[in-house]
Design an enzyme around this catalytic site. Structure first.
Site, PDB file in Angstrom:
ATOM      1  N   LYS A 114       0.867  -1.187   0.000  1.00 26.54           N
ATOM      2  CA  LYS A 114       0.000   0.000   0.000  1.00 26.54           C
ATOM      3  C   LYS A 114       0.893   1.223   0.000  1.00 26.54           C
ATOM      4  O   LYS A 114       2.062   1.157   0.420  1.00 26.54           O
ATOM      5  CB  LYS A 114      -0.874   0.018   1.264  1.00 26.54           C
ATOM      6  CG  LYS A 114      -2.081   0.911   1.166  1.00 26.54           C
ATOM      7  CD  LYS A 114      -3.202   0.255   0.397  1.00 26.54           C
ATOM      8  CE  LYS A 114      -4.425   1.124   0.280  1.00 26.54           C
ATOM      9  NZ  LYS A 114      -5.553   0.406  -0.319  1.00 26.54           N
TER      10      LYS A 114
HETATM   11  P1  NAD Z   1     -12.675   7.991  -3.629  1.00 23.38           P
HETATM   12  O1  NAD Z   1     -11.652   9.014  -3.326  1.00 23.38           O
HETATM   13  O2  NAD Z   1     -13.086   7.784  -5.044  1.00 23.38           O
HETATM   14  O3  NAD Z   1     -14.010   8.312  -2.785  1.00 23.38           O
HETATM   15  C1  NAD Z   1     -14.008   8.462  -1.395  1.00 23.38           C
HETATM   16  C2  NAD Z   1     -15.365   9.016  -1.006  1.00 23.38           C
HETATM   17  O4  NAD Z   1     -15.467   9.038   0.420  1.00 23.38           O
HETATM   18  C3  NAD Z   1     -15.591  10.451  -1.471  1.00 23.38           C
HETATM   19  O5  NAD Z   1     -16.961  10.606  -1.797  1.00 23.38           O
HETATM   20  C4  NAD Z   1     -15.238  11.264  -0.233  1.00 23.38           C
HETATM   21  O6  NAD Z   1     -15.846  12.542  -0.232  1.00 23.38           O
HETATM   22  C5  NAD Z   1     -15.780  10.357   0.851  1.00 23.38           C
HETATM   23  N1  NAD Z   1     -15.175  10.533   2.166  1.00 23.38           N
HETATM   24  C6  NAD Z   1     -13.879  10.688   2.480  1.00 23.38           C
HETATM   25  N2  NAD Z   1     -13.725  10.800   3.814  1.00 23.38           N
HETATM   26  C7  NAD Z   1     -14.965  10.701   4.337  1.00 23.38           C
HETATM   27  C8  NAD Z   1     -15.480  10.743   5.654  1.00 23.38           C
HETATM   28  N3  NAD Z   1     -14.696  10.924   6.707  1.00 23.38           N
HETATM   29  N4  NAD Z   1     -16.824  10.580   5.812  1.00 23.38           N
HETATM   30  C9  NAD Z   1     -17.633  10.383   4.761  1.00 23.38           C
HETATM   31  N5  NAD Z   1     -17.202  10.351   3.490  1.00 23.38           N
HETATM   32  C10 NAD Z   1     -15.897  10.512   3.287  1.00 23.38           C
HETATM   33  O7  NAD Z   1     -12.168   6.635  -2.963  1.00 23.38           O
HETATM   34  P2  NAD Z   1     -12.577   5.153  -3.324  1.00 23.38           P
HETATM   35  O8  NAD Z   1     -11.593   4.639  -4.311  1.00 23.38           O
HETATM   36  O9  NAD Z   1     -14.035   5.085  -3.616  1.00 23.38           O
HETATM   37  O10 NAD Z   1     -12.254   4.422  -1.945  1.00 23.38           O
HETATM   38  C11 NAD Z   1     -13.190   4.400  -0.874  1.00 23.38           C
HETATM   39  C12 NAD Z   1     -12.784   3.279   0.090  1.00 23.38           C
HETATM   40  O11 NAD Z   1     -12.754   2.042  -0.628  1.00 23.38           O
HETATM   41  C13 NAD Z   1     -11.397   3.442   0.725  1.00 23.38           C
HETATM   42  O12 NAD Z   1     -11.431   2.899   2.024  1.00 23.38           O
HETATM   43  C14 NAD Z   1     -10.528   2.558  -0.154  1.00 23.38           C
HETATM   44  O13 NAD Z   1      -9.374   2.092   0.525  1.00 23.38           O
HETATM   45  C15 NAD Z   1     -11.491   1.423  -0.456  1.00 23.38           C
HETATM   46  N6  NAD Z   1     -11.143   0.660  -1.662  1.00 23.38           N
HETATM   47  C16 NAD Z   1     -11.114   1.235  -2.895  1.00 23.38           C
HETATM   48  C17 NAD Z   1     -10.816   0.453  -4.008  1.00 23.38           C
HETATM   49  C18 NAD Z   1     -10.845   1.024  -5.402  1.00 23.38           C
HETATM   50  O14 NAD Z   1     -10.748   0.243  -6.355  1.00 23.38           O
HETATM   51  N7  NAD Z   1     -11.011   2.314  -5.594  1.00 23.38           N
HETATM   52  C19 NAD Z   1     -10.509  -0.895  -3.857  1.00 23.38           C
HETATM   53  C20 NAD Z   1     -10.528  -1.445  -2.582  1.00 23.38           C
HETATM   54  C21 NAD Z   1     -10.865  -0.666  -1.488  1.00 23.38           C
END
Ligand code: NAD
Length: 424
Positions: A114
């Site tokens: 990561k």
């Molecule tokens: P992203 O940046 O596209 O979206 C994150 C979203 O969460 C945004 O809408 C943001 O405004 C919101 N956010 C951030 N902090 C917040 C808070 N404290 N309270 C409420 N909303 C909040 O990110 P993503 O890629 O969608 O990732 C979201 C989660 O999924 C993370 O934990 C990430 O590690 C996990 N994840 C993502 C992927 C991927 O393929 N993108 C894969 C596995 C896990």
């Protein structure tokens, strides 16, 4: 409370301690060789770099960047890069450990890694983000590569970020190296379906869970915290299957509509860089309150440490489908398990992303690309198999779904380490 800058929440827990405690419990249940457990408790390699960036106003800011490889026994390190103020060594290490278990659970030949940069990407211009990404890539250049460690998007990074990383890496090597990252645009070696894979994979699992519980999607309601890549795709896919989406949120707060939100309109709205709270199709709701709205399916898809011992007694859902990494603390886990909430744990729930990342890496190495139906078909098959394995072990060992998923992942990595032995 989300984990703070120091990697701890206000009650002093740290994401890394939680990840290590999970490992200890799984090791005990698996009667794991203590020497293997000791090796698994520590990240193999951690790099901290200064990332000096000339900002648009001419001054230079030095950001701190991290890349941690927890374990590479099963293959090259794999894991996202996030740009957020919460990023620190402990958080990145915990996330890399969860990546190790996740890849093993999905039977993907990758280890866990990561990375991230401690910054507020939402306040940076495109030029600043590009310069920061390129300098960070240069600083971790010797650490990454298609056979060593392959980054992907995570919070506040996207296809464009991956394109800049791929370009910077390729420039250093002297030829195009698409396999150094996954989650890049299709035209430079990305895979169709990667952007939708995490949210889509989560919805595959939710459908399996509904079938398992004898429930019909058309009669279900859902709440989604976080409306980025994972949350927006999950909300859209659920809505397409007839689930009524009561509320969604982003970092500034959410919108609620008892009759159901128009998710396509909301996606269109945020594409114009508008916050979810400015959407006219519902009433405003806070991020704390959104988690407590009664619903059938609750999808935390924002960040870690959202469901704690404090709010867990008020969480009112049948299925908790974790899109985010580490959204539920260990104490909250126990409370929800006692209350019979059906959990789709993070290392299973969001594994669709790394699964299609694996497809992307395979396609890049073969320079032979698959179509959407092939990607979706293979993804669904792998998600269903992993779901069935977690259900079976949970029933056999009488442990919760999270522990079952961890036990499968950890036992696979431990067995590979046992067979490979300890050098020298
Ligand atoms: P992203 O940046 O596209 O979206 C994150 C979203 O969460 C945004 O809408 C943001 O405004 C919101 N956010 C951030 N902090 C917040 C808070 N404290 N309270 C409420 N909303 C909040 O990110 P993503 O890629 O969608 O990732 C979201 C989660 O999924 C993370 O934990 C990430 O590690 C996990 N994840 C993502 C992927 C991927 O393929 N993108 C894969 C596995 C896990």
């Amino acid at each position: 409370m989300p984990f703070s800058k120091q990697g701890t929440d206000t009650e002093g827990r740290s994401a890394l301690k939680e990840a290590q405690t999970q490992l200890d419990r799984a090791a005990e249940l698996l009667s794991l060789d203590p020497n293997l457990a000791e090796r698994l408790r520590h990240a193999k390699r951690s790099l901290i770099v200064a990332v000096p960036v000339r900002m648009d106003d001419g001054h230079v800011t030095s950001f701190t960047g991290y890349r941690v490889q927890h374990n590479v026994t099963l293959g090259p390190g794999k894991g996202g890069i996030r740009y957020a103020p919460s990023v620190n060594l402990e958080e990145v290490t915990a996330l890399s450990m969860w990546m190790t278990w996740k890849c093993a659970l999905m039977n993907i030949p990758f280890g866990g890694a990561k990375g991230g940069i401690c910054c507020d990407a939402t306040k940076m211009s495109r030029g600043e983000l590009q310069r920061m990404t390129r300098r960070f890539t240069f600083e971790i250049f010797n650490f990454i590569g298609p056979d060593k460690d392959i980054p992907a998007p995570d919070m506040y990074t996207n296809e464009q970020t991956m394109a800049w990383i791929m370009d910077t890496y390729s420039t250093q090597v002297g030829h195009s190296v698409p396999g150094v990252v996954t989650g890049k645009p299709a035209v430079i070696g990305g895979s169709v379906g990667r952007r939708e894979a995490t949210g889509g994979g989560l919805v595959n699992l939710i459908m399996s869970a509904l079938e398992h519980l004898g429930l019909e999607p058309g009669k279900m309601t859902a709440v989604v915290q976080g409306f980025g890549n994972v949350g927006s795709v999950a909300a859209q896919e659920l809505s397409r299957r007839g689930v009524r989406i009561l509320a969604v949120s982003d970092v500034d707060g959410g919108v609620y509509n008892k009759a159901g939100l128009d998710i396509d309109a909301l996606i269109h709205h945020v594409e114009w860089k508008q916050p979810v709270t400015a959407f006219s199709g519902g009433e405003p709701v806070t991020n704390a309150a959104i988690l407590e709205i009664p619903c059938d399916i609750l999808v935390p898809a924002a960040t870690s440490g959202q469901i704690t011992a404090e709010n867990a007694p008020r969480i009112d859902c049948r299925i908790l489908a974790e899109g985010a990494n580490g959204p539920t603390t260990l104490e909250a886990d126990r409370i929800l398990e006692d209350r019979g909430v059906f959990l789709i744990p993070d290392i299973l729930g969001n594994a669709g992303g790394v699964t299609v990342s694996y497809f992307e890496w395979v396609q890049d190495s073969q320079q032979y690309f698959w179509d959407m139906s092939e990607i979706q078909g293979r993804l669904e098959k792998i998600m269903k198999r992993a779901f069935a394995e977690v259900m079976a072990l949970s029933a056999e060992k009488k442990v919760g779904h999270r522990m079952a998923a961890l036990m499968i992942g950890i036992s696979r990595v431990a067995e590979a380490m046992r067979l490979r032995g300890l050098y020298p």
